[in-house]
Write an enzyme that holds these catalytic residues in place. Structure first.
Site, PDB file in Angstrom:
ATOM      1  CG  ASP A  84      -2.014  -0.992   1.165  1.00 20.58           C
ATOM      2  OD1 ASP A  84      -2.308  -1.494   0.073  1.00 20.58           O
ATOM      3  OD2 ASP A  84      -2.584  -1.297   2.234  1.00 20.58           O
TER       4      ASP A  84
ATOM      5  CG  ASP B 169      -1.051  -8.601   3.967  1.00 24.11           C
ATOM      6  OD1 ASP B 169      -0.714  -9.438   4.824  1.00 24.11           O
ATOM      7  OD2 ASP B 169      -0.932  -7.384   4.125  1.00 24.11           O
TER       8      ASP B 169
END
Length: 170
Positions: free
Chosen positions: A40, A87
């Protein structure tokens, strides 16, 4: 991976002044293409850098750090973003970079402690990474035959302790 080499988006890049310095560094070295591998923070930072690019060049020209010819020559910055995260929670990817190796490490650890758990008739609790994503926990629990798994997407219901104890006693 980035963890091994210690790479991360630096704190100064979070500021416009830091991105201005990064733009100057790229122009000085004649770099017009970047490949950003990250999660991110890195990809958000790369996108912001892309959005600000022309403004950064104009500001560098106004400050006299680069000339108008350089502004024209380096008017375009090409950025390719690759999701590098364990993730596996990025839409549009089958498996993010880092997920497969993380799963392999988890399975290696489970294999290593399994004989100890069996010989001592003990229950072992293993916590795996995954910031807000239970993918690693879920897939490794399936692969290793875990009796119980907690994932953030499906928090345990009231009284889960009793249900878990019954399951583990079986």
């Amino acid at each position: 991976g980035g963890t091994v080499i210690g790479s991360a988006r630096c704190k100064s890049f979070r500021t416009r002044e830091g991105r201005l310095q990064a733009a100057y560094n790229l122009v000085q070295r004649g770099i017009t293409n970047l490949c950003v591998i990250g999660g991110d923070g890195s990809l958000t930072g790369a996108n912001l850098f892309r959005e600000e690019w022309s403004g950064l060049l104009e500001e560098l020209a106004q400050k006299g750090k680069i000339d108008e010819e350089a502004v024209k020559k380096y008017a375009y910055l090409n950025i390719v973003g690759m999701v590098g995260s364990i993730d596996n929670d990025f839409c549009g990817t089958d498996m993010t970079i880092g997920t497969d190796s993380a799963l392999h490490r988890i399975i290696e650890v489970v294999d290593a402690i399994m004989t100890t758990a069996q010989s001592h008739q003990r229950t072992f609790v293993l916590e795996v990474m995954g910031r807000h994503c239970g993918y690693l926990a879920l897939v490794s629990a399936l692969a290793c035959g875990a009796d119980w798994v907690f994932i953030p997407e499906y928090p345990p219901e009231e009284g889960w302790e009793d249900s878990m104890c019954v399951k583990l006693s079986e």
